[in-house]
Design an enzyme around this catalytic site. Structure first.
Site, PDB file in Angstrom:
ATOM      1  N   LYS A 159       0.817  -1.218   0.000  1.00  0.00           N
ATOM      2  CA  LYS A 159       0.000   0.000   0.000  1.00  0.00           C
ATOM      3  C   LYS A 159       0.854   1.273   0.000  1.00  0.00           C
ATOM      4  CE  LYS A 159      -4.045  -2.131   2.198  1.00  0.00           C
ATOM      5  NZ  LYS A 159      -5.032  -2.043   3.320  1.00  0.00           N
ATOM      6  N   TYR A 161     -12.554  -2.049  -3.813  1.00  0.00           N
ATOM      7  CA  TYR A 161     -13.101  -2.114  -2.452  1.00  0.00           C
ATOM      8  C   TYR A 161     -14.626  -2.007  -2.441  1.00  0.00           C
ATOM      9  CZ  TYR A 161      -8.496  -1.926  -0.190  1.00  0.00           C
ATOM     10  OH  TYR A 161      -7.224  -2.213   0.268  1.00  0.00           O
ATOM     11  N   PHE A 167     -15.489   3.786   6.608  1.00  0.00           N
ATOM     12  CA  PHE A 167     -14.111   4.102   6.228  1.00  0.00           C
ATOM     13  C   PHE A 167     -13.879   4.077   4.716  1.00  0.00           C
ATOM     14  CE2 PHE A 167     -14.240  -0.474   7.316  1.00  0.00           C
ATOM     15  CZ  PHE A 167     -13.765  -1.042   6.150  1.00  0.00           C
ATOM     16  N   ARG A 222      -2.150 -14.227   4.799  1.00  0.00           N
ATOM     17  CA  ARG A 222      -2.849 -13.545   5.897  1.00  0.00           C
ATOM     18  C   ARG A 222      -2.058 -13.673   7.199  1.00  0.00           C
ATOM     19  NH1 ARG A 222      -7.173 -10.196   4.516  1.00  0.00           N
ATOM     20  NH2 ARG A 222      -7.732 -10.425   6.703  1.00  0.00           N
ATOM     21  N   THR A 273      -5.677  -6.805  10.763  1.00  0.00           N
ATOM     22  CA  THR A 273      -5.964  -5.526  10.093  1.00  0.00           C
ATOM     23  C   THR A 273      -5.455  -4.341  10.906  1.00  0.00           C
ATOM     24  OG1 THR A 273      -7.987  -6.554   9.262  1.00  0.00           O
ATOM     25  CG2 THR A 273      -7.819  -4.155   9.059  1.00  0.00           C
ATOM     26  N   ARG A 289       2.309  -6.192   9.331  1.00  0.00           N
ATOM     27  CA  ARG A 289       1.577  -5.051   9.888  1.00  0.00           C
ATOM     28  C   ARG A 289       2.115  -4.661  11.264  1.00  0.00           C
ATOM     29  NH1 ARG A 289      -4.341  -6.926   7.557  1.00  0.00           N
ATOM     30  NH2 ARG A 289      -4.357  -5.556   5.728  1.00  0.00           N
ATOM     31  N   ASN A 346      -2.077   0.321   6.668  1.00  0.00           N
ATOM     32  CA  ASN A 346      -1.545  -0.907   7.263  1.00  0.00           C
ATOM     33  C   ASN A 346      -0.695  -1.720   6.285  1.00  0.00           C
ATOM     34  OD1 ASN A 346      -3.609  -1.838   5.686  1.00  0.00           O
ATOM     35  ND2 ASN A 346      -4.797  -2.776   7.334  1.00  0.00           N
ATOM     36  N   HIS A 363      -2.316  -5.341   1.541  1.00  0.00           N
ATOM     37  CA  HIS A 363      -3.610  -6.011   1.333  1.00  0.00           C
ATOM     38  C   HIS A 363      -3.319  -7.460   0.999  1.00  0.00           C
ATOM     39  CE1 HIS A 363      -7.557  -7.061  -0.290  1.00  0.00           C
ATOM     40  NE2 HIS A 363      -6.891  -7.708  -1.226  1.00  0.00           N
ATOM     41  N   GLU A 422      -9.641 -10.815  -7.575  1.00  0.00           N
ATOM     42  CA  GLU A 422      -8.717  -9.692  -7.404  1.00  0.00           C
ATOM     43  C   GLU A 422      -7.537  -9.790  -8.377  1.00  0.00           C
ATOM     44  OE1 GLU A 422      -7.907  -9.726  -3.175  1.00  0.00           O
ATOM     45  OE2 GLU A 422      -9.919  -8.951  -2.704  1.00  0.00           O
TER      46      GLU A 422
END
Ligand code: UDP
Length: 140
Positions: free
Chosen positions: A11, A51, A59, A87, A93, A104, A114, A117, A128
């Site tokens: 990100k 998203y 948010f 993950r 998150t 993270r 964070n 993704h 995706e």
């Protein structure tokens, strides 16, 4: 164990701090292989589409603004149980809740910024990946 592909984004908070290599190394050290990668600046339209499932969440607008605030690196990762493995390597998150040693925990700035993704299911991973990559851009 099944070999899977999952989708990852490094990100804007991470690219801004020149952490593309550091984040990728954590993914690779965790057993995942980068089989596609490109640095892009997402358009608002791309971010809102990506998203879309969060459109009604409070948010959503801020998240789309953040995701278009600078370059991102979109990647396809391959490995054993890649969706779940990614993950685990990413962590929770909210970085305050993330386990020690996760991306993270180590790098995230906030629950929004964070750093990464990662797809949350194999089904979403396929959607995706197709959203950002043509089949010929993925080289296993
Ligand atoms: N997010 C946020 N505020 C929240 C929850 C999520 O800004 O209260 C952002 C955050 O960047 C997160 C993304 O929205 O990574 C997608 O949220 P999700 O619940 O799908 O978390 P993830 O799957 O990324 O861990």
């Amino acid at each position: 164990m099944a070999t899977e592909r999952t989708f990852s984004i490094i990100k804007p908070d991470a690219t801004r701090r020149n952490l593309t290599g550091a984040v990728t190394k954590m993914l690779e050290d965790g057993g995942l292989r980068v089989v596609a990668s490109k640095r892009i600046h997402m358009t608002r339209e791309q971010a809102e589409g990506f998203y879309g499932v969060h459109r009604e969440r409070p948010f959503f607008n801020d998240l789309c603004t953040f995701m278009t605030s600078g370059p991102v690196v979109v990647q396809v990762l391959e490995g054993e149980n890649a969706v779940a493995r990614n993950r685990e390597i990413m962590g929770a998150t909210n970085p305050e809740n993330a386990d020690e040693g996760t991306i993270r925990k180590v790098h995230a700035e906030s629950i929004e910024a964070n750093s990464v993704h990662g797809s949350d299911s194999l089904e979403n991973a396929k959607i995706e990946i197709d959203y950002f990559f043509k089949p010929e851009e993925i080289v296993g």
